[in-house]
Design an enzyme around this catalytic site. Sequence first.
Site, short mmCIF file in Angstrom:
data_model
loop_
_atom_site.label_atom_id
_atom_site.label_comp_id
_atom_site.label_asym_id
_atom_site.label_seq_id
_atom_site.Cartn_x
_atom_site.Cartn_y
_atom_site.Cartn_z
CG ASP A 1 -1.15 -71.34 -76.83
OD1 ASP A 1 -1.42 -70.43 -77.63
OD2 ASP A 1 -1.59 -72.50 -76.95
CD GLU B 1 -0.56 -68.36 -80.68
OE1 GLU B 1 0.06 -69.38 -80.37
OE2 GLU B 1 -1.68 -68.37 -81.22
CG ASP C 1 -3.61 -75.89 -74.93
OD1 ASP C 1 -4.39 -75.11 -75.48
OD2 ASP C 1 -3.83 -77.11 -74.81
#
Lengths: 191, 191
Positions: A7, A68, A141
């Site tokens: 992430d 991501e 996260d």
Amino acid sequence: MRVMGVDPGLTRCGLGVVDAASSRAVSLVAFGTATTPETESLDRRLLRVAEVVGEWIDRYAPDAVAVERVFARRDVGTVSGTMQASGVAMVEAARRGVDVALHTPTEVKAAVTGSGTAPKDQVGRMVARLLRLAETPRPPDAADALALAICHAWRPAALSPRGQAATPAQKAWVEASRAAAKRGRRGWAPV
Amino acid sequence: MRVMGVDPGLTRCGLGVVDAASSRAVSLVAFGTATTPETESLDRRLLRVAEVVGEWIDRYAPDAVAVERVFARRDVGTVSGTMQASGVAMVEAARRGVDVALHTPTEVKAAVTGSGTAPKDQVGRMVARLLRLAETPRPPDAADALALAICHAWRPAALSPRGQAATPAQKAWVEASRAAAKRGRRGWAPV
């Protein structure tokens, strides 16, 4: 297969590694974050992200790294550091010959909760449930990175040779993926 | 001092190295581009940019690497790859302990032409003149990278201990720099 999720972020980059069996069972390998101080220069912060991502790939030897997909919307100011961190993470995987995949937040939510619009805490709770953890992984996260890894392990192509969606969650995944692709064609900004 | 300029890009990343004497004289060391095919995956393209930038830093051993500060405006689609390429270039410099500086296009134009709104071909012509070249360096990405390197070598702090602007071009440089900083505070997206 073993998947590492990233992430991307400059202040806190979420990292999560899972093992996935063909039976859809997933198990936790590791999760954590790479953090960099805001007082540090941008190039040193990005280097730190690169180093930590590289160390994790070396240590856990994932078959794939799922990052991501960052969209640039109105808050471009904060997004640029995130975009750069995602690019840096991709390079560390490519440098080691590890496959890289990008997944949108909507795809990830749909994969783990069945809904592409699920709130963040619901994603964290589902990650804990799927990995049989007593608590939601923190910080968020890290939970998001684990969700990314699960999403990639469960992508329809990995489960069905014909790319068919077998479960409701997979159907939602496919729909979210198609919707994201359409938005991309209309001028959104997939990284 | 020796400065390497990087005009970040995914399809074509401009590279240029100059030597600068304290007398404001600049001389050409090298220029070129790192190119990646659009058919290649994003992670492999970024890796290629990283590798070429790293090779140039190793070969020419610059004292500083100047990277164009990328702004995200409406065309975010094309900007995201540029942003990622800039982040990747910064990491290669940081990894080698080489100082990194970011300069806006306006700063660069002001530094080499005296006007922050100079058209692109004027920048190329001035680069050729300043480096005493018979022709404008091509492609424009390479000329822009050389302009970046010259801009950094000529930044007021490098020439005057008190950061004073001595020449009209330096004054324009300082004004453009301050204007860019203000825009940054108003929500633009400096990388």
